[in-house]
Scaffold this motif. Structure first.
Motif, PDB file in Angstrom:
ATOM      1  N   LEU A 131      -5.124  -0.801   3.462  1.00 43.62           N
ATOM      2  CA  LEU A 131      -5.101  -2.228   2.984  1.00 43.62           C
ATOM      3  C   LEU A 131      -6.435  -2.170   2.044  1.00 43.62           C
ATOM      4  CD1 LEU A 131      -3.807  -4.244   5.930  1.00 43.62           C
ATOM      5  CD2 LEU A 131      -2.630  -3.457   3.919  1.00 43.62           C
ATOM      6  N   THR A 132      -7.521  -1.382   2.130  1.00 44.61           N
ATOM      7  CA  THR A 132      -8.473  -1.631   1.575  1.00 44.61           C
ATOM      8  C   THR A 132      -8.880  -1.018   0.222  1.00 44.61           C
ATOM      9  OG1 THR A 132      -9.763  -0.178   2.704  1.00 44.61           O
ATOM     10  CG2 THR A 132      -9.714  -2.371   3.404  1.00 44.61           C
ATOM     11  N   ASP A 133      -7.845  -0.082   0.051  1.00 44.49           N
ATOM     12  CA  ASP A 133      -8.060   0.940  -1.137  1.00 44.49           C
ATOM     13  C   ASP A 133      -7.056   1.086  -1.977  1.00 44.49           C
ATOM     14  OD1 ASP A 133      -6.568   2.684   0.215  1.00 44.49           O
ATOM     15  OD2 ASP A 133      -8.083   4.317   0.334  1.00 44.49           O
ATOM     16  N   PHE A 134      -5.954   0.493  -1.882  1.00 42.83           N
ATOM     17  CA  PHE A 134      -4.833   0.694  -2.680  1.00 42.83           C
ATOM     18  C   PHE A 134      -5.052  -0.048  -4.036  1.00 42.83           C
ATOM     19  CE2 PHE A 134      -3.097  -2.956  -0.745  1.00 42.83           C
ATOM     20  CZ  PHE A 134      -2.369  -3.799  -1.476  1.00 42.83           C
ATOM     21  N   PRO A 135      -5.076   0.420  -5.410  1.00 42.27           N
ATOM     22  CA  PRO A 135      -5.622   0.223  -6.447  1.00 42.27           C
ATOM     23  C   PRO A 135      -4.895  -0.722  -7.279  1.00 42.27           C
ATOM     24  CG  PRO A 135      -4.446   2.377  -6.916  1.00 42.27           C
ATOM     25  CD  PRO A 135      -4.387   1.836  -5.433  1.00 42.27           C
ATOM     26  N   ALA A 175       0.864  -1.243   0.075  1.00 47.44           N
ATOM     27  CA  ALA A 175      -0.008   0.121   0.097  1.00 47.44           C
ATOM     28  C   ALA A 175       0.723   1.126   0.034  1.00 47.44           C
ATOM     29  CB  ALA A 175      -0.808   0.192   1.246  1.00 47.44           C
ATOM     30  N   LYS A 176       2.117   1.371   0.759  1.00 48.60           N
ATOM     31  CA  LYS A 176       2.884   2.462   0.731  1.00 48.60           C
ATOM     32  C   LYS A 176       3.508   2.516  -0.358  1.00 48.60           C
ATOM     33  CE  LYS A 176       4.709   5.539   3.121  1.00 48.60           C
ATOM     34  NZ  LYS A 176       4.147   6.792   3.823  1.00 48.60           N
ATOM     35  N   ILE A 177       4.025   1.530  -1.018  1.00 44.75           N
ATOM     36  CA  ILE A 177       4.586   1.742  -2.251  1.00 44.75           C
ATOM     37  C   ILE A 177       3.638   2.242  -3.400  1.00 44.75           C
ATOM     38  CG2 ILE A 177       5.723   0.458  -4.450  1.00 44.75           C
ATOM     39  CD1 ILE A 177       6.961  -1.567  -2.163  1.00 44.75           C
ATOM     40  N   SER A 178       2.520   1.596  -3.506  1.00 47.88           N
ATOM     41  CA  SER A 178       1.527   2.435  -4.257  1.00 47.88           C
ATOM     42  C   SER A 178       1.260   3.664  -4.160  1.00 47.88           C
ATOM     43  CB  SER A 178      -0.035   1.427  -3.968  1.00 47.88           C
ATOM     44  OG  SER A 178       0.122  -0.036  -4.347  1.00 47.88           O
ATOM     45  N   THR A 179       1.261   4.034  -2.921  1.00 47.81           N
ATOM     46  CA  THR A 179       1.023   5.500  -2.659  1.00 47.81           C
ATOM     47  C   THR A 179       2.035   6.260  -3.259  1.00 47.81           C
ATOM     48  OG1 THR A 179      -0.064   4.978  -0.394  1.00 47.81           O
ATOM     49  CG2 THR A 179       1.052   7.374  -0.666  1.00 47.81           C
ATOM     50  N   TRP A 180       3.095   5.869  -3.112  1.00 52.90           N
ATOM     51  CA  TRP A 180       4.487   6.493  -3.818  1.00 52.90           C
ATOM     52  C   TRP A 180       4.400   6.653  -5.217  1.00 52.90           C
ATOM     53  CZ3 TRP A 180       8.481   3.411  -0.611  1.00 52.90           C
ATOM     54  CH2 TRP A 180       8.549   4.036   0.777  1.00 52.90           C
ATOM     55  N   ILE A 181       3.872   5.397  -6.075  1.00 55.23           N
ATOM     56  CA  ILE A 181       3.652   5.503  -7.376  1.00 55.23           C
ATOM     57  C   ILE A 181       2.682   6.588  -7.815  1.00 55.23           C
ATOM     58  CG2 ILE A 181       2.775   4.020  -9.361  1.00 55.23           C
ATOM     59  CD1 ILE A 181       3.808   1.559  -7.816  1.00 55.23           C
ATOM     60  N   ASP A 182       1.535   6.681  -6.952  1.00 51.29           N
ATOM     61  CA  ASP A 182       0.500   7.851  -7.427  1.00 51.29           C
ATOM     62  C   ASP A 182       1.099   9.209  -6.858  1.00 51.29           C
ATOM     63  OD1 ASP A 182      -0.844   5.828  -9.039  1.00 51.29           O
ATOM     64  OD2 ASP A 182      -2.452   5.441  -7.545  1.00 51.29           O
ATOM     65  N   ARG A 183       1.883   9.500  -6.344  1.00 53.60           N
ATOM     66  CA  ARG A 183       2.273  10.391  -5.681  1.00 53.60           C
ATOM     67  C   ARG A 183       1.465  11.030  -4.887  1.00 53.60           C
ATOM     68  NH1 ARG A 183       6.801  12.849  -8.230  1.00 53.60           N
ATOM     69  NH2 ARG A 183       7.635  11.628 -10.219  1.00 53.60           N
ATOM     70  N   ARG A 184       0.683  10.332  -3.952  1.00 52.53           N
ATOM     71  CA  ARG A 184      -0.517  10.711  -3.025  1.00 52.53           C
ATOM     72  C   ARG A 184       0.193  11.290  -1.702  1.00 52.53           C
ATOM     73  NH1 ARG A 184      -5.885   8.462  -2.795  1.00 52.53           N
ATOM     74  NH2 ARG A 184      -5.264   7.888  -0.708  1.00 52.53           N
ATOM     75  N   GLU A 185      -0.437  12.211  -1.229  1.00 49.86           N
ATOM     76  CA  GLU A 185      -0.012  12.961   0.270  1.00 49.86           C
ATOM     77  C   GLU A 185      -0.519  11.842   1.285  1.00 49.86           C
ATOM     78  OE1 GLU A 185      -0.755  16.859   0.844  1.00 49.86           O
ATOM     79  OE2 GLU A 185       0.360  17.632  -1.051  1.00 49.86           O
TER      80      GLU A 185
END
Length: 488
Positions: free
Chosen positions: A327-331, A312-322
Motif C-alpha cells: 500500500l505504501t509503494d505502488f506507484p 496495488a494488485k492491479i498496479s503490480t499486474w500493469i508493471d508485470r512484477r512478480e
C-alpha cells in the motif's frame, strides 16, 4: 372436517394446460413469435383482465379466440400461465430483473394475489437491487395505479435522501402523483424554499408554451402555470418561509397563488400572531441525528468497488512484477473518469466520457454475485472510429473474488491483434468496452437493465476469469479509472 387435496388439483390443472386437444384460446406473445394455448373458462375465472378481453374478441373459423400481447416475453408469460392454472410460481434461480418484470406482468393481467406477493417479496428481499435501479423504478411505478407498498417504500427512502429524485436529470418527467406524494410528506428533508423551487421547475417543464424569460410572461402564462400546479401548491408550507425567501422566490410567482393566500402570507410576515384565513400547515420535521465527536474528516474512498489493496494488485499486474506492490509503494494513482451510479449506465456515456483516455482500467460489479471483474486498456478508446481491433501485448482482464486478493484471477492477452475492440459510432448506443473475451453490452442502452454483459472461456486471453457456466450477466455498478504515475 375437510379433506384438502390442493397439490394434486394443482398438478392436474397444469397437465390440462399442456393438453393440446381441448383448448379454445391462443395467446400470442413476444411480437407474435411465440404462442400459448389455453382455456377460456380458466382464464376468465382467474383473471378479470382475460375476462374482459375474451368478451370483446370474436372467435375465428375454428372457434378459437386469439389474444395478442406482443410486449410480453414468452418466458414471463409461461410463468404467468402456470400460476393461473396451478397456483405455483417457482422463483428459484430467477434473476432479480426477471422477478421485477414478472411482478409488472402480474399487475397488467390483474393477478392481484401474485402481484401483491411479488411486491412484498421485493421490499423484503431485494432492497439493494431496488436502490441500485432507484430512479428507473420510481418513475415507472408511479405510472401504474397499484404498487402502493412499493411506492411508500421508495418514498421512505427519498424523504431521507431527496437528491435521488429531485436532483436527477429526469426529475421534470416525474409523474404528478409522485411529486405530490413527496411534497405532502411532513418528513421530507429539504428546505421549504427549495421545495418551492423544485415545484416551479417541474411545473414550467410541463408547459412548453411558457416564454423562457420570466419577465415576458403574460397573465395567461401565469394562469397556465397555476392550472398545472393546482394540485401541488396546497402542499407548500408558505407560513414557514422567511421574509427574504417570500420576496425573492414567492413574489415573482404570486399570480399563481390565490389572492387570499398571498394576502395572508404577507400579513403573517408582518403580524405573525394575527389569525389568517388560509390553512397553515405544520413545519416539516427535521430528522435529528446525533453528531459524532469532531475529528479529522475521513478521506473519501477513491472507489465504491475496489480497495487500496486491489489498486496495488492491479498496479503490480500493469508493471508485470512478480512481487506484489504494498500500500505504501505502488506507484500509480487511480483517477476516476466514470462511475455508473454517478454518470449513468448508457453505453454512449462510456464513449463520451472515456474518449481519448489511455492507460485505463474498467471495473464491474456483477449483479447477485461476489465478483468484481475488469480489464486494462493501455491504448485508450476513440468514439469517432468506424470500429477496429487495437493491437497490444500489455492489456489484461481479471477477476477479484469477494474482494479476496489471493483468489484473484489474471488473464493476459494471448492474441495481441485481438486485444481490444474499439466499437464503431453506429454501435456505441449498445456497446461498451470490449476486451475480446470480456465485454459490456446492452440492448436496452443501460448496462443494468438487461443481462447482456459477457465473459467467455479463453480465446483471445489466457485464462477464464469467471467460474460461472452462465456467460451472460448484468451489473449493479461500474467504474473507469485513468492510471497515472504518482507525483514523487
Amino acid at each position: 372436517m375437510s379433506l384438502k387435496f390442493f397439490d394434486k388439483l394443482s398438478q392436474n390443472l397444469i397437465e390440462l394446460l399442456t393438453d393440446k386437444d381441448d383448448y379454445n384460446v391462443i395467446i400470442e406473445v413476444e411480437n407474435k413469435e411465440k404462442s400459448f394455448t389455453a382455456h377460456s373458462n380458466v382464464l376468465k375465472f382467474r383473471s378479470s383482465y382475460f375476462r374482459k378481453e375474451l368478451e370483446n374478441i370474436q372467435p375465428n373459423e375454428n372457434n378459437i379466440k386469439i389474444i395478442i400481447k406482443s410486449s410480453i416475453s414468452a418466458q414471463i408469460f409461461n410463468v404467468v400461465l402456470r400460476y393461473i392454472y396451478g397456483g405455483i410460481v417457482d422463483l428459484e434461480n430467477c434473476e432479480t430483473r426477471f422477478i421485477y418484470d414478472l411482478m409488472l406482468a402480474a399487475d397488467e393481467f390483474e393477478l392481484e394475489e401474485l402481484s401483491n406477493k411479488l411486491e412484498t417479496l421485493f421490499i423484503e428481499t431485494k432492497g439493494s437491487w431496488l436502490r441500485t435501479h432507484f430512479s428507473f423504478i420510481y418513475h415507472f411505478i408511479f405510472s401504474r395505479n397499484n404498487f402502493e407498498k412499493l411506492k411508500n417504500f421508495c418514498n421512505d427512502i427519498i424523504v431521507k435522501y431527496p437528491n435521488l429524485i429531485f436532483d436527477s436529470d429526469d426529475f421534470t418527467s416525474l409523474k404528478e402523483s409522485a411529486l405530490i406524494s413527496l411534497i405532502k410528506r411532513n418528513d421530507l428533508q429539504i428546505e421549504e424554499v427549495k421545495i418551492w423551487d423544485y415545484v416551479i421547475k417541474w411545473g414550467i417543464a410541463q408547459t412548453s408554451t411558457l416564454p423562457a424569460n420570466h419577465d415576458d410572461w403574460t397573465k395567461e402564462n401565469f394562469l397556465t402555470l397555476k392550472t398545472t400546479l393546482q394540485q401541488c401548491l396546497p402542499h407548500i408550507r408558505y407560513f414557514h418561509l422567511t421574509s427574504i425567501e417570500v420576496v425573492e422566490k414567492i413574489e415573482p410567482y404570486k399570480k399563481i397563488l390565490d389572492k387570499q393566500l398571498w394576502k395572508d402570507i404577507n400579513q403573517h410576515l408582518l403580524i405573525p400572531d394575527r389569525p389568517v384565513r388560509s390553512t397553515i400547515l405544520p413545519p416539516r420535521s427535521v430528522l435529528v441525528t446525533e453528531l459524532p465527536p469532531r475529528t479529522e474528516k475521513p478521506r473519501e474512498s477513491f472507489s465504491t468497488i475496489i480497495s487500496e489493496e486491489h489498486a496495488a494488485k492491479i498496479s503490480t499486474w500493469i508493471d508485470r512484477r512478480e512481487t506484489t506492490y504494498t500500500l505504501t509503494d505502488f506507484p500509480y494513482k487511480f483517477e476516476l473518469i466514470l462511475r455508473g451510479t454517478r454518470d449513468g449506465f448508457a453505453p454512449q456515456t462510456f464513449w463520451n466520457i472515456c474518449h481519448g483516455h489511455s492507460c485505463a482500467v474498467v471495473l464491474l460489479k456483477v449483479e447477485e454475485t461476489d465478483e468484481i471483474i475488469g480489464g486494462y486498456n493501455p491504448l485508450g478508446w476513440d468514439k469517432d472510429t468506424d470500429g477496429k481491433w487495437l493491437e497490444t501485448e500489455d492489456s489484461f482482464i481479471f477477476s477479484l473474488k469477494n474482494g479476496d486478493i489471493p483468489n484473484s484471477i489474471l488473464s493476459r492477452v494471448k492474441k495481441p491483434e485481438y486485444a481490444i475492440l474499439n466499437g464503431s459510432k453506429n454501435d456505441q448506443i449498445n456497446e461498451g468496452p470490449n476486451f475480446g473475451d470480456f465485454w459490456m453490452y446492452s440492448e436496452k442502452s443501460d448496462f443494468t437493465l438487461d443481462v447482456s454483459c459477457f465473459c467467455r472461456n479463453s480465446d483471445f486471453y489466457e485464462n477464464p476469469i469467471r467460474s460461472s457456466s452462465f456467460e451472460w450477466f448484468s451489473i449493479i455498478d461500474y467504474e473507469v479509472f485513468k492510471i497515472a504515475k504518482k507525483n514523487i
